[in-house]
Design a protein around this motif. Structure first.
Motif, PDB file in Angstrom:
ATOM      1  N   ALA A 106      -2.756   7.011  -1.658  1.00 52.93           N
ATOM      2  CA  ALA A 106      -3.193   5.931  -2.542  1.00 52.93           C
ATOM      3  C   ALA A 106      -2.311   5.870  -3.786  1.00 52.93           C
ATOM      4  O   ALA A 106      -1.967   4.781  -4.264  1.00 52.93           O
ATOM      5  N   GLY A 107      -1.925   7.029  -4.322  1.00 54.88           N
ATOM      6  CA  GLY A 107      -1.039   7.060  -5.478  1.00 54.88           C
ATOM      7  C   GLY A 107       0.338   6.491  -5.158  1.00 54.88           C
ATOM      8  O   GLY A 107       0.914   5.740  -5.946  1.00 54.88           O
ATOM      9  N   LEU A 108       0.852   6.844  -3.982  1.00 62.11           N
ATOM     10  CA  LEU A 108       2.165   6.340  -3.560  1.00 62.11           C
ATOM     11  C   LEU A 108       2.135   4.827  -3.376  1.00 62.11           C
ATOM     12  O   LEU A 108       3.018   4.112  -3.862  1.00 62.11           O
ATOM     13  N   CYS A 109       1.097   4.326  -2.684  1.00 65.44           N
ATOM     14  CA  CYS A 109       1.037   2.896  -2.352  1.00 65.44           C
ATOM     15  C   CYS A 109       0.558   2.041  -3.520  1.00 65.44           C
ATOM     16  O   CYS A 109       1.213   1.060  -3.891  1.00 65.44           O
ATOM     17  N   GLY A 110      -0.601   2.413  -4.108  1.00 67.91           N
ATOM     18  CA  GLY A 110      -1.222   1.559  -5.106  1.00 67.91           C
ATOM     19  C   GLY A 110      -0.589   1.607  -6.475  1.00 67.91           C
ATOM     20  O   GLY A 110      -0.755   0.676  -7.269  1.00 67.91           O
ATOM     21  N   VAL A 111       0.121   2.678  -6.773  1.00 64.76           N
ATOM     22  CA  VAL A 111       0.752   2.818  -8.084  1.00 64.76           C
ATOM     23  C   VAL A 111       2.269   2.677  -7.970  1.00 64.76           C
ATOM     24  O   VAL A 111       2.854   1.715  -8.462  1.00 64.76           O
ATOM     25  N   THR A 112       2.910   3.627  -7.311  1.00 62.44           N
ATOM     26  CA  THR A 112       4.376   3.655  -7.299  1.00 62.44           C
ATOM     27  C   THR A 112       4.984   2.462  -6.567  1.00 62.44           C
ATOM     28  O   THR A 112       5.724   1.666  -7.157  1.00 62.44           O
ATOM     29  N   LEU A 113       4.705   2.339  -5.276  1.00 65.24           N
ATOM     30  CA  LEU A 113       5.381   1.315  -4.470  1.00 65.24           C
ATOM     31  C   LEU A 113       4.960  -0.102  -4.837  1.00 65.24           C
ATOM     32  O   LEU A 113       5.817  -0.981  -4.997  1.00 65.24           O
ATOM     33  N   TYR A 114       3.652  -0.342  -4.982  1.00 69.64           N
ATOM     34  CA  TYR A 114       3.202  -1.712  -5.244  1.00 69.64           C
ATOM     35  C   TYR A 114       3.791  -2.253  -6.542  1.00 69.64           C
ATOM     36  O   TYR A 114       4.396  -3.335  -6.564  1.00 69.64           O
ATOM     37  N   ALA A 148       2.576  -6.982  -1.277  1.00 69.56           N
ATOM     38  CA  ALA A 148       1.273  -7.419  -0.759  1.00 69.56           C
ATOM     39  C   ALA A 148       0.810  -6.520   0.384  1.00 69.56           C
ATOM     40  O   ALA A 148      -0.369  -6.161   0.475  1.00 69.56           O
ATOM     41  N   VAL A 149       1.740  -6.148   1.265  1.00 67.27           N
ATOM     42  CA  VAL A 149       1.403  -5.265   2.393  1.00 67.27           C
ATOM     43  C   VAL A 149       0.999  -3.884   1.875  1.00 67.27           C
ATOM     44  O   VAL A 149       0.011  -3.288   2.328  1.00 67.27           O
ATOM     45  N   VAL A 150       1.755  -3.368   0.910  1.00 65.78           N
ATOM     46  CA  VAL A 150       1.480  -2.045   0.347  1.00 65.78           C
ATOM     47  C   VAL A 150       0.107  -2.027  -0.338  1.00 65.78           C
ATOM     48  O   VAL A 150      -0.636  -1.051  -0.231  1.00 65.78           O
ATOM     49  N   TRP A 151      -0.236  -3.129  -1.036  1.00 65.20           N
ATOM     50  CA  TRP A 151      -1.547  -3.188  -1.687  1.00 65.20           C
ATOM     51  C   TRP A 151      -2.664  -3.186  -0.642  1.00 65.20           C
ATOM     52  O   TRP A 151      -3.726  -2.614  -0.872  1.00 65.20           O
ATOM     53  N   ALA A 152      -2.430  -3.828   0.482  1.00 62.97           N
ATOM     54  CA  ALA A 152      -3.425  -3.816   1.556  1.00 62.97           C
ATOM     55  C   ALA A 152      -3.656  -2.389   2.049  1.00 62.97           C
ATOM     56  O   ALA A 152      -4.802  -1.986   2.293  1.00 62.97           O
ATOM     57  N   VAL A 153      -2.586  -1.629   2.192  1.00 58.40           N
ATOM     58  CA  VAL A 153      -2.706  -0.226   2.609  1.00 58.40           C
ATOM     59  C   VAL A 153      -3.497   0.561   1.564  1.00 58.40           C
ATOM     60  O   VAL A 153      -4.371   1.373   1.900  1.00 58.40           O
ATOM     61  N   TYR A 154      -3.210   0.302   0.286  1.00 62.82           N
ATOM     62  CA  TYR A 154      -3.942   0.971  -0.789  1.00 62.82           C
ATOM     63  C   TYR A 154      -5.435   0.666  -0.708  1.00 62.82           C
ATOM     64  O   TYR A 154      -6.276   1.559  -0.891  1.00 62.82           O
ATOM     65  N   SER A 155      -5.789  -0.588  -0.420  1.00 62.15           N
ATOM     66  CA  SER A 155      -7.198  -0.972  -0.326  1.00 62.15           C
ATOM     67  C   SER A 155      -7.907  -0.212   0.791  1.00 62.15           C
ATOM     68  O   SER A 155      -9.061   0.209   0.633  1.00 62.15           O
ATOM     69  N   ILE A 156      -7.224  -0.033   1.913  1.00 61.60           N
ATOM     70  CA  ILE A 156      -7.815   0.704   3.036  1.00 61.60           C
ATOM     71  C   ILE A 156      -7.996   2.176   2.659  1.00 61.60           C
ATOM     72  O   ILE A 156      -9.038   2.785   2.932  1.00 61.60           O
TER      73      ILE A 156
END
Length: 298
Positions: A73-81, A161-169
């Protein structure tokens, strides 16, 4: 679901999106004196410190796989997104990024249908999605005779947008572990900051303090750190925990609406007929996507 709890979830989602709807302006202003990675690191460092002060107790993770979910979640929702979004803003228009990011609920719904129990796709979601996205396009491009396409910037926005979707899951999965939301959000921020470290060497991290400490720039970085990061990630994660990934992500449709309304109030820009029509379509799409199907009773 308890009605009061559901209302609380919708309130958390609305507060989050209301604040996030103004962040494109703050980021664009800060890009005059800071690089995307500098904005990203500073805002989440501020957010981490605020959450540490709010809840200093250490998060004790029960299982190693839980830690992996939080790290993801840290990788996707913070760094990558946010890195993808901030870099996209340097290559393309704010309107382009706003529209593309607003399709995140579509990707979230697809992933939730595949990986989460009880989050099934319904036809009204797709109908609402098409109506809302039409409204978002009208809002964002009403003043242009043609779309301003920049392949690199727009592709980066799609990836965001795709990365945020992964974060949501991931956050929905984490919510099932029954940890304190503030502690989990703080740990997510910590992982996000750790994953940013290589980017600091690649892109450089040399913020100019003299320019950053001017009132306008200082206000915007504190706004991003305190409100848009520390507060909003807690309220967003709480909303996902209560409502689920799909229902919460639908609120992203409102980001361009809030951006337009804010620009009218703060910047005194004119509200055109096309903007009003786009806002009505977007809110209609949101309503249809969120609407519950009433079952017939005997």
């Amino acid at each position: 679901m308890d009605r009061n709890k559901e209302i609380q979830g919708h309130l958390f989602a609305f507060i989050t999106i209301f604040i996030w709807g103004t962040t494109f302006i703050s980021t664009k202003i800060l890009l005059d004196v800071l690089t995307p990675i500098e904005i990203l690191f500073l805002r989440f460092a501020i957010g981490f410190l605020v959450l540490l002060l709010a809840c200093p107790h250490r998060l004790k993770v029960k299982e190693f796989r839980h830690e992996l979910y939080i790290a993801g979640a840290g990788l996707c929702g913070v760094t990558l997104y946010y890195l993808l979004e901030n870099i996209a803003l340097t290559y393309t228009l704010v309107s382009n990024v706003g529209v593309i990011i607003s399709i995140a609920p579509f990707f979230t719904a697809i992933l939730a249908h595949r990986f989460l129990d009880g989050e099934k796709l319904k036809i009204r979601f797709f109908i609402g999605f098409l109506i809302a996205v039409t409204g978002i396009f009208i809002i964002s491009f009403h003043g242009s005779s043609s779309l301003n396409i920049n392949p690199l910037g727009d592709i980066l926005a799609v990836l965001a947008a795709v990365v945020w979707a992964v974060y949501s899951i991931l956050t929905k999965k984490i919510s099932g572990f029954q940890y304190n939301t503030i502690q989990v959000t703080r740990r997510i921020f910590l992982y996000g900051l750790v994953f940013m470290v290589p980017s600091l060497f690649i892109f450089g991290f040399k913020p100019t303090l003299n320019e950053l400490l001017t009132p306008a720039h200082l206000f915007n970085i504190l706004f991003l750190g305190l409100a848009a990061s520390a507060l909003c990630f807690v309220t967003w994660n709480s909303a996902v925990k209560i409502l689920g990934a799909i229902k919460t992500s639908i609120y992203i449709y409102m980001v361009p609406v809030i951006t337009v309304v804010t620009s009218v109030i703060v910047l005194q820009e004119k509200m055109t007929g096309a903007s009003v029509f786009g806002i009505v379509l977007t809110l209609t799409g949101l309503f249809i996507s969120q609407r519950k199907k009433h079952e017939k009773r005997d």
